[in-house]
Design a protein around this motif. Structure first.
Motif, mmCIF file in Angstrom:
data_model
loop_
_atom_site.group_PDB
_atom_site.id
_atom_site.type_symbol
_atom_site.label_atom_id
_atom_site.label_comp_id
_atom_site.label_asym_id
_atom_site.label_seq_id
_atom_site.Cartn_x
_atom_site.Cartn_y
_atom_site.Cartn_z
ATOM 1 N N UNK A 7 51.371 37.271 45.046
ATOM 2 C CA UNK A 7 50.549 36.015 44.639
ATOM 3 C C UNK A 7 50.782 34.592 45.300
ATOM 4 N N UNK A 8 49.690 33.897 45.178
ATOM 5 C CA UNK A 8 50.012 32.566 45.858
ATOM 6 C C UNK A 8 49.071 31.543 44.995
ATOM 7 N N UNK A 9 49.243 30.402 45.164
ATOM 8 C CA UNK A 9 48.720 29.456 44.252
ATOM 9 C C UNK A 9 47.790 28.670 45.183
ATOM 10 N N UNK A 10 46.643 28.210 44.711
ATOM 11 C CA UNK A 10 45.766 27.488 45.779
ATOM 12 C C UNK A 10 46.348 26.100 45.988
ATOM 13 N N UNK A 11 47.238 25.608 45.161
ATOM 14 C CA UNK A 11 47.862 24.364 45.322
ATOM 15 C C UNK A 11 48.873 24.116 44.117
ATOM 16 N N UNK A 12 49.991 23.557 44.292
ATOM 17 C CA UNK A 12 51.019 23.185 43.260
ATOM 18 C C UNK A 12 50.386 22.362 42.036
ATOM 19 N N UNK A 13 49.221 21.619 42.423
ATOM 20 C CA UNK A 13 48.626 21.247 41.381
ATOM 21 C C UNK A 13 47.567 21.761 40.543
ATOM 22 N N UNK A 14 47.438 22.893 40.988
ATOM 23 C CA UNK A 14 46.292 23.990 40.521
ATOM 24 C C UNK A 14 46.996 25.142 40.213
ATOM 25 N N UNK A 15 47.528 25.127 38.941
ATOM 26 C CA UNK A 15 48.438 26.299 38.786
ATOM 27 C C UNK A 15 47.712 27.633 38.250
ATOM 28 N N UNK A 16 47.150 28.393 39.175
ATOM 29 C CA UNK A 16 46.713 29.482 38.808
ATOM 30 C C UNK A 16 46.711 30.435 40.087
ATOM 31 N N UNK A 17 47.280 31.687 39.806
ATOM 32 C CA UNK A 17 47.462 32.698 40.957
ATOM 33 C C UNK A 17 46.223 33.367 41.286
ATOM 34 N N UNK A 18 46.455 33.396 42.929
ATOM 35 C CA UNK A 18 45.139 33.971 43.413
ATOM 36 C C UNK A 18 43.856 33.497 43.133
ATOM 37 N N UNK A 19 43.375 32.328 43.109
ATOM 38 C CA UNK A 19 42.183 31.971 42.649
ATOM 39 C C UNK A 19 41.228 32.444 43.534
ATOM 40 N N UNK A 20 40.284 33.430 43.169
ATOM 41 C CA UNK A 20 39.467 34.461 43.894
ATOM 42 C C UNK A 20 38.493 33.743 44.674
#
Length: 345
Positions: free
Chosen positions: A66-79
Motif C-alpha cells: 500500500x502507499x499513500x498519495x500523500x500524508x495529508x491525503x490519507x487513503x491507500x492506493x488512490x487509483x
C-alpha cells in the motif's frame, strides 16, 4: 532522462507513506452469498457479476503493498493517480505492481452495502458497488473497507473503470504474465460491462452526467467528454487485445465493433479542427482545452496498441495543448495547467 523521471516518480516510497506486509497477514474479505447475478457479456468461462471474487495464487509471495498519495491525503492506493505513478512501479518493481492490480481486480467484484454520506451534495449511497472500480483501497481498514473517499459517489465516475482496464492490459503486455492475465480477466469483463450503463443513448460512447464524475472532482462534465471518452475508446481496444491473447476472440470482436461506433461519435461531437472539446455541452467551459484529453492515447501508445486517431489529429492536439496549457501560463516555466480556455484563462 528516463532514469531521472522514474526516480522522481518514486517520491511515494519516502514521502507518501508505505505499508508492505506478508500476504498471510491480510485476510480475505468475507464472502457475500446473496449477491445479485446479472447476465454477463463475456465468454461463458468468465464468472457472472456477483460471483465470489477469485482467490489468486500469489506464487511469488511478494506480499501486500500500500502507499499513500500523500500524508495529508490519507487513503491507500488512490487509483485515479496510480494511473500515473504506476509506470515507475511497473518498471522497477513489476511484481508489486501486479500485486496491486490483483487487489483492485478483487475489489471490482466486491460489494459493501454500508451507507455513506457524500460531502459534495449531502446525498447517501452505497460504499462499494459491484462492478465499480474503487477510488482507493481504504484508510483505517485497507483491503476490507474500500472507498475512504467520500466527496462524490465514485460508483458513478466514468474514468476509474477504463483506467483499470488500461492499467491491467499495460501490465499484462509488459510482463507477458499469462497467470496474471487469467486471474484478472473476470474483473476486466465486469468493469467493462458496468461502465456501459453510462452509454445513455446506445451509440457505444459513454456520457458524463453533469457533475464532477471523474478524477477532476471539482470540474463538471456533461455529455461526451474528451477525457473520459478517450479513456473509454482506449479501454475498448485494450480489452479486445487482452481477450485475443486469452483466447476470447468473440469478445474481442464485440469490443472492436463498439470501438468503431464510439470513435465515430467521439470525433463527430468533439473534434473542432485543432483539438477535442472539453465536452459536448454548451457551457462556457465546453470548448476548453484539457491537458489530459489524450490520456487514452497515451496508454494506447505505452501498451503497443494502434493509435486511436489519425496521426495528424494527435499531433495537432498535442501542439494545441503545448501552445496553450504550457506556454500561455508564465511562459511555460511551471509546466502544463490542467485546463485553459481559448482566451488563455
Amino acid at each position: 532522462m528516463v532514469q531521472i523521471t522514474l526516480f522522481n516518480e518514486l517520491y511515494f516510497l519516502v514521502a507518501g507513506g508505505t505499508v508492505w506486509i506478508d500476504s498471510d497477514l491480510s485476510s480475505s474479505l468475507p464472502e457475500d452469498s446473496d449477491l445479485p447475478l446479472h447476465n454477463s457479456t463475456c465468454n461463458s468461462t468468465v464468472p457472472l457479476i456477483g460471483s465470489s471474487p477469485p482467490d489468486f495464487d500469489d506464487k511469488e509471495n511478494v506480499g501486500k503493498f500500500l502507499y499513500l498519495e500523500g500524508v495529508e491525503y490519507f487513503m491507500w492506493c488512490t487509483y485515479d493517480v496510480h494511473f500515473y505513478a504506476s509506470f515507475a512501479l511497473l518498471d522497477l518493481f513489476p511484481k508489486i505492481e501486479l500485486s496491486i492490480q490483483r487487489d483492485f481486480a478483487r475489489a471490482v467484484l466486491r460489494e459493501d452495502k454500508t451507507r455513506v454520506r457524500f460531502l459534495a451534495d449531502g446525498t447517501w449511497g452505497t460504499r462499494k458497488v459491484i462492478g465499480a472500480v474503487p477510488h482507493d483501497l481504504g484508510a483505517h481498514d485497507p483491503w476490507h473497507e474500500l472507498n475512504a473517499y467520500n466527496i462524490h459517489d465514485t460508483s458513478r465516475w466514468k474514468d476509474l473503470n477504463p483506467r483499470f482496464v488500461l492499467q491491467v492490459y499495460r501490465d499484462f503486455a509488459a510482463t507477458d504474465d499469462m497467470s496474471f492475465g487469467k486471474d484478472v480477466w473476470p474483473a476486466v469483463c465486469t468493469a467493462m460491462e458496468y461502465i456501459e450503463q453510462f452509454d445513455r443513448d446506445g451509440d457505444c460512447m459513454i456520457e458524463n452526467d453533469g457533475f464532477p464524475d471523474q478524477t477532476y472532482d471539482a470540474w463538471t462534465v456533461l455529455g461526451v467528454s474528451a477525457y473520459c471518452g478517450c479513456l473509454w475508446l482506449a479501454a475498448l481496444q485494450a480489452a479486445a487485445a487482452m481477450a485475443r491473447s486469452l483466447g476470447h476472440g468473440d469478445y474481442a470482436d464485440r469490443c472492436m465493433v463498439k470501438f468503431a461506433k464510439a470513435k465515430h461519435v467521439f470525433e463527430a461531437k468533439l473534434w473542432n479542427g485543432s483539438y477535442f472539446n472539453y465536452d459536448s455541452g454548451t457551457s462556457y467551459s465546453s470548448r476548453s482545452i484539457q491537458a489530459d484529453q489524450l490520456a487514452g492515447q497515451w496508454y494506447t501508445a505505452s501498451s503497443g496498441l494502434p493509435p486511436l486517431f489519425d496521426e495528424d489529429r494527435i499531433k495537432c492536439t498535442l501542439q494545441k495543448i503545448f501552445d496553450y496549457n504550457v506556454m500561455r501560463v508564465k511562459g511555460g516555466r511551471i509546466g502544463a495547467v490542467n485546463g485553459i480556455t481559448q482566451m488563455g484563462r
